[in-house]
Structure formats: C-alpha cells, structure tokens
Design an enzyme around this catalytic site. Structure first.
Site, PDB file in Angstrom:
ATOM      1  N   LYS A  16       0.670  -1.304   0.044  1.00  0.00           N
ATOM      2  CA  LYS A  16       0.011   0.426   0.126  1.00  0.00           C
ATOM      3  C   LYS A  16       1.049   1.669   0.174  1.00  0.00           C
ATOM      4  CE  LYS A  16      -1.775   1.420   4.295  1.00  0.00           C
ATOM      5  NZ  LYS A  16      -1.490   2.711   4.377  1.00  0.00           N
ATOM      6  N   ASN A  17       1.639   1.129   0.776  1.00  0.00           N
ATOM      7  CA  ASN A  17       2.509   2.773   1.165  1.00  0.00           C
ATOM      8  C   ASN A  17       3.512   2.803  -0.065  1.00  0.00           C
ATOM      9  OD1 ASN A  17       0.985   3.011   2.885  1.00  0.00           O
ATOM     10  ND2 ASN A  17       2.776   2.261   4.333  1.00  0.00           N
ATOM     11  N   CYS A 111      -4.791  13.212  13.540  1.00  0.00           N
ATOM     12  CA  CYS A 111      -4.937  11.587  13.023  1.00  0.00           C
ATOM     13  C   CYS A 111      -4.794  10.761  14.209  1.00  0.00           C
ATOM     14  CB  CYS A 111      -4.760  10.611  11.932  1.00  0.00           C
ATOM     15  SG  CYS A 111      -3.697   9.914  12.159  1.00  0.00           S
ATOM     16  N   ARG A 116       0.756  14.153  13.042  1.00  0.00           N
ATOM     17  CA  ARG A 116       1.486  14.510  11.703  1.00  0.00           C
ATOM     18  C   ARG A 116       1.223  15.267  11.001  1.00  0.00           C
ATOM     19  NH1 ARG A 116      -1.242   8.691   9.537  1.00  0.00           N
ATOM     20  NH2 ARG A 116       1.504   8.570   8.545  1.00  0.00           N
ATOM     21  N   ASP A 299       5.416   0.514  12.063  1.00  0.00           N
ATOM     22  CA  ASP A 299       3.963   0.182  11.644  1.00  0.00           C
ATOM     23  C   ASP A 299       3.493  -1.707  11.792  1.00  0.00           C
ATOM     24  OD1 ASP A 299       3.797   1.593   8.206  1.00  0.00           O
ATOM     25  OD2 ASP A 299       3.716   2.306  10.235  1.00  0.00           O
ATOM     26  N   ARG A 391      -8.330  -0.249   4.591  1.00  0.00           N
ATOM     27  CA  ARG A 391      -7.664   0.486   4.210  1.00  0.00           C
ATOM     28  C   ARG A 391      -6.373  -0.130   3.297  1.00  0.00           C
ATOM     29  NH1 ARG A 391      -7.218   5.997   7.495  1.00  0.00           N
ATOM     30  NH2 ARG A 391      -5.395   6.101   5.440  1.00  0.00           N
TER      31      ARG A 391
HETATM   32  C1  EPZ Z   1       4.006   6.965   5.867  1.00  0.00           C
HETATM   33  O1  EPZ Z   1       3.551   8.244   7.362  1.00  0.00           O
HETATM   34  C2  EPZ Z   1       3.432   5.900   6.366  1.00  0.00           C
HETATM   35  N1  EPZ Z   1       2.819   6.067   5.279  1.00  0.00           N
HETATM   36  C3  EPZ Z   1       3.034   5.685   7.974  1.00  0.00           C
HETATM   37  O2  EPZ Z   1       2.047   3.658   7.536  1.00  0.00           O
HETATM   38  C4  EPZ Z   1       4.314   5.214   8.791  1.00  0.00           C
HETATM   39  O3  EPZ Z   1       3.561   4.405  10.143  1.00  0.00           O
HETATM   40  C5  EPZ Z   1       5.576   6.373   8.698  1.00  0.00           C
HETATM   41  O4  EPZ Z   1       6.172   6.618   7.060  1.00  0.00           O
HETATM   42  C6  EPZ Z   1       5.893   6.288   9.480  1.00  0.00           C
HETATM   43  O5  EPZ Z   1       7.315   4.885   8.468  1.00  0.00           O
HETATM   44  C7  EPZ Z   1       2.735   6.191   4.134  1.00  0.00           C
HETATM   45  O6  EPZ Z   1       3.578   5.738   3.526  1.00  0.00           O
HETATM   46  C8  EPZ Z   1       1.467   6.315   3.317  1.00  0.00           C
HETATM   47  P1  EPZ Z   1       6.790  10.163   8.438  1.00  0.00           P
HETATM   48  P2  EPZ Z   1       4.139   9.196   6.985  1.00  0.00           P
HETATM   49  O7  EPZ Z   1       6.508  11.475   8.055  1.00  0.00           O
HETATM   50  O8  EPZ Z   1       5.321  10.020   5.955  1.00  0.00           O
HETATM   51  C9  EPZ Z   1       6.898  13.250  11.833  1.00  0.00           C
HETATM   52  C10 EPZ Z   1       1.126   2.993   8.209  1.00  0.00           C
HETATM   53  O9  EPZ Z   1      -0.120   2.349   9.161  1.00  0.00           O
HETATM   54  N2  EPZ Z   1       6.953  15.191  11.108  1.00  0.00           N
HETATM   55  O10 EPZ Z   1       7.734   9.873   8.280  1.00  0.00           O
HETATM   56  O11 EPZ Z   1       3.212  10.724   7.532  1.00  0.00           O
HETATM   57  C11 EPZ Z   1       5.508  12.682  12.019  1.00  0.00           C
HETATM   58  O12 EPZ Z   1       4.817  13.717  12.788  1.00  0.00           O
HETATM   59  C12 EPZ Z   1       0.670   4.648   8.168  1.00  0.00           C
HETATM   60  O13 EPZ Z   1       0.351   2.265   6.933  1.00  0.00           O
HETATM   61  C13 EPZ Z   1       7.031  15.887  11.001  1.00  0.00           C
HETATM   62  O14 EPZ Z   1       7.195  16.267  12.302  1.00  0.00           O
HETATM   63  O15 EPZ Z   1       5.332  10.024   8.402  1.00  0.00           O
HETATM   64  C14 EPZ Z   1       6.310  11.629  13.006  1.00  0.00           C
HETATM   65  O16 EPZ Z   1       6.250  11.993  13.895  1.00  0.00           O
HETATM   66  C15 EPZ Z   1       0.317   5.177   9.317  1.00  0.00           C
HETATM   67  N3  EPZ Z   1       6.676  16.814   9.958  1.00  0.00           N
HETATM   68  C16 EPZ Z   1       7.720  11.975  12.272  1.00  0.00           C
HETATM   69  O17 EPZ Z   1       8.317  12.381  12.574  1.00  0.00           O
HETATM   70  C17 EPZ Z   1       7.108  16.790   8.490  1.00  0.00           C
HETATM   71  O18 EPZ Z   1       6.065  17.103   7.653  1.00  0.00           O
HETATM   72  C18 EPZ Z   1       7.624  10.060  10.869  1.00  0.00           C
HETATM   73  O19 EPZ Z   1       6.167  10.401  10.220  1.00  0.00           O
HETATM   74  C19 EPZ Z   1       5.800  15.293   8.602  1.00  0.00           C
HETATM   75  C20 EPZ Z   1       6.609  14.378   9.420  1.00  0.00           C
END
Ligand code: EPZ
Length: 411
Positions: A16-17, A111, A116, A299, A391
């Site tokens: 998915k990702n 969420c 996020r 995850d 999902r």
């Molecule tokens: C991706 O989300 C995945 N989703 C998530 O999978 C996964 O948990 C996550 O990466 C971490 O591996 C998809 O690929 C669609 P991040 P993403 O930006 O990109 C902070 C699932 O279960 N951050 O790597 O949204 C954020 O809050 C889902 O399939 C900022 O502060 O995650 C978090 O604490 C859930 N500012 C950390 O970084 C930003 O602009 C990592 O988030 C961006 C992120």
C-alpha cells in the site's frame, strides 16, 4: 474464535505505502503509467478518486494492474473530503507544483496516532522556490518553475522524502536531499521515476541527488510486496501457533522484523521471495524501539505488542516515531493483557492468557493487532470498526481462513 494453530500458504499483496506515491508520480507525465501488483485495498480507491478530482483517470484491470492517465489536468485541488479520509493524499502536492506551477491541497489534520504535521514538506518546497500559504485549512502553493536546492530534513519523513523527490524530478537543476527516508517504499518510487526518465542517485540511502528534467515519460512498473503485511502474518503464526509459508514477499525488506522475531524464538527460514514460519512452544520476551528504516518499523509495533503479551518475561516497547500510537493497549487490556504505558514506552508482562472480547479498532495497525489477539485468545473476539483494516490489508480475514483460522466478517 481463537486457539487454532495456522497451517498452509499465504500470498502477500503489493505494498500500500509504495502504491500510493507511485500513483501520484503518474501526475508528472502526460503519458500513461501502468502499475502492477497493486493491492485492492480501500486507500488505493481513495487515491484513484483524488487523482480523478484532478482530471487523471485510473483504469483497474484484473490481476492487480492499474493504468493511470494524466494527459491533461482539469484541477489542482485535492479536496478536504478526500484528504481527511487519507493523509497520503498530500503526496499530490509536489507533483502538481512541479507540473502545473500551482497546487491547492487540504491540510490532512491530525489522526489517531499523532498530530502528523507536514511542515517539513512545505519548508522543503519553499527552499525549491515555492511560495506557500495556508488558508481556510488548505495549503496554497505556487511556483513558476521549481528550482533544485540543498535540503536537509530535521526529522526523517517518508512521505516528505517522496513529495520532494517527485517535485525535484521536474525542477530546474539539481536537488540534494539529506536525512532522507530510506524505506523500501521510497526506493520503489525512485525505481518508477527512473523508469519514467528521471535521474536519481542514492535511493535507499539518507542522501538523494536528483537532476531535474523538463519532461518525464510513461512507464510500466511492478510495485514491491507489502513488508508490513508480511510481518503481520509472521506475528499471526507466532501467536496462533503452527507452521505456515508466506509467498510473494521480500524478506530483505524486513530484516529488523525477522531478526527481532527470531530473538523471541520464532523459527524463520528464508528464501528469496518466501518465508517458512514455525511458532515456538515458548515465546521469549524481547525489547524493541521503533525507528526509521532499516530499524524496526512503527507499523509493526502494535502487532509485536500482541506477541509480547504471550512471551515469558517483561518486554519494553518504545514508540519513537508517533506520539500517540498505543491506542490498542486499552483494548488488549480488556482481553486480559498486562501492559503498562509510561510516556512513549509500554511495559508488557507475559505470558497472560487472553480471553475473547468485543474490542474496537482505532487505526490500521491497531486493528491488525486486535485480530492477532483474537487468534491467540480463548473464546470469541469481535473486532469493531474493521474499515480501518480494509484500508491497508487485502481480505485479511479470507487469507487467515485459508490458513485454518476460525474467523468471519460480520456484515
Ligand atoms: C509514512 O507516514 C507511512 N504512510 C506510515 O504508515 C508510517 O507509519 C510512517 O511513514 C513512518 O514509517 C505512508 O507511507 C502512506 P513520516 P508519514 O512523515 O510519511 C513527523 C500505515 O500504517 N513529521 O515519516 O506520514 C511525524 O509527525 C501508515 O500504513 C513532522 O514533524 O510519516 C512523525 O512523528 C501509518 N513534520 C515523524 O515525523 C513533517 O512534515 C515521521 O513521520 C512530517 C513528519
């Protein structure tokens, strides 16, 4: 109904990702992009609706093939109604800005697992020359032509890396991205972009170097298997007992997960695209800390916690990525698990017998952890709100039934 060991073979679906950003990459060209091994999960149909709102049409064909045609775009707006149901919709921001010089994307909002924010996406695009405002819950971004830039992320962000990588492929000049995410899904996107004619170095490492191109072409690409679905089935076998074979997976993408499960006593034989899993008689407790790839993925945290409720000893589970990803704890406690949360760390004491109960899913991976708990519990478990599960998992109930689990979907 729990208590039945698993046996047989299960086939893993596409990731998915990886599929979600790959769909958005199709916006970077006016030629068709054909994607294979696409999982039939709800987030994919949501993404097709987001693209359709922009004027890009997706044709799904049997066998997990999707053809995306973005010949001309009729809008640059990703509406709140869609973005609120799936945060990954924010991945249209970079491609739209690079292609159309304008994008209007609803802010995803928080969420269940955390606030996020997307500040890192926006700051990076500003460094590439975009002017960005946030008004009425929407990101308004404009750039006559994005310029290559030196960017370093304060925090590793997966979709942030993907958004900037796509934007940089059609920017003017070179972009260097440091502290980039190294997830296999990022590498998969880079492979598709390269097939479309992009020039990217360092995919899978923390430094990316991207040469912008005026134009990208159409391409065909097969999406990688879902490493989190693979990990979920390893946990299912370890909790329910028995022996299974997992096919069409990619063990090299989940090294940290396999190593951690082995530490708990799970027997794992590896092939190039399959795994043979044998549940141990006794599970050993083992601590874990979720960190970006190649570390232990967040995850898999909830599924691993369910496993540790059945392990001998105390294990600590530290969630370093998201600030609120222990929503499954209260539901596992309702089933009899012994878990205490202190800040970002959960202390799990085991083994404690789980008893079947009515429980509520709060997010995708939490719902998977509750299904796994049901497989290991005595008596009947009913998991409510399984739309979370759909999902990101393709017919997980049917796949588990194929392995002998006593599970049914209540309509
Ligand atoms: C991706 O989300 C995945 N989703 C998530 O999978 C996964 O948990 C996550 O990466 C971490 O591996 C998809 O690929 C669609 P991040 P993403 O930006 O990109 C902070 C699932 O279960 N951050 O790597 O949204 C954020 O809050 C889902 O399939 C900022 O502060 O995650 C978090 O604490 C859930 N500012 C950390 O970084 C930003 O602009 C990592 O988030 C961006 C992120």
């Amino acid at each position: 109904m729990g208590g039945r060991p698993l046996e047989g073979t299960v086939r893993i679906s596409g990731a998915k990702n990886a599929s979600l950003p790959d769909f958005c990459a199709a916006l970077l060209t006016d030629e068709p992009v054909v994607l294979g091994n696409i999982p039939e999960v709800r987030d994919i149909s949501t993404m097709a609706r987001v693209l359709s709102a922009l004027g890009a049409e997706t044709a799904f064909r049997v066998g997990g093939v999707a053809e995306v045609r973005a010949a001309t775009l009729t809008s640059v707006e990703a509406p709140y109604e869609l973005v609120k149901t799936m945060r990954a919709s924010v991945l249209v921001l970079g491609p739209l800005l690079a292609r159309e010089g304008r994008a209007r994307v609803s802010l995803p909002g928080g969420c269940a697992i955390g606030a996020r924010p997307i500040n890192l996406h926006l700051t990076a695009l500003e460094k590439m020359g975009a002017s960005i405002t946030v008004e009425h819950g929407y990101v308004e971004a404009r750039a006559e032509r994005l310029r290559g830039a030196e960017i370093s992320f304060d925090t590793v962000t997966v979709t942030g890396t993907e958004n900037v990588m796509m934007a940089a492929c059609r920017a003017e000049g070179e972009t260097v991205l440091r502290n980039a995410a190294c997830e296999p899904e990022v590498e998969d996107l880079a492979a598709l972009l390269t097939a479309m004619g992009a020039r990217i170095e360092g995919a899978g490492t923390s430094t990316l170097r991207i040469q912008g191109m005026d134009r990208l072409k159409g391409a065909e690409h097969r999406v990688i298997p879902d490493r989190i679905e693979t990990g979920t089935f390893i946990a299912a076998c370890a909790i329910a007992g028995g022996e299974i074979e997992i096919r069409s997976c990619r063990p090299s993408d989940l090294r940290a997960v396999i190593d951690k499960f082995r530490e708990t006593g799970v027997r794992i034989e590896e092939g190039p695209d399959n795994l043979r899993i044998r549940a141990p008689r006794v599970l050993r407790s083992s601590n874990v800390n979720t960190i970006p790839h190649p570390g232990f993925p967040t995850d898999m945290q909830a599924q691993y916690m369910t496993l540790m409720t059945q392990a001998t000893g105390v294990s600590t589970i530290t969630e370093s990525i998201f600030e609120n990803r222990f929503m499954h704890v209260a539901e596992l406690q309702r089933m009899g698990a012994s878990v205490r949360v202190e800040g970002r760390t959960a202390l799990v004491t085991g083994p404690t017998p789980l008893s079947g109960a009515q429980v509520m899913a709060t997010d995708l991976r939490a719902s998977a952890s509750l299904v796994l708990a049901g497989l290991g519990a005595h008596g009947e478990t009913v998991v409510d709100r399984v739309y979370h599960l759909d999902r990101g998992y393709y017919r997980i109930d049917e796949k588990l039934r194929g392995l002998g689990a006593d599970i049914e979907r209540l309509t």
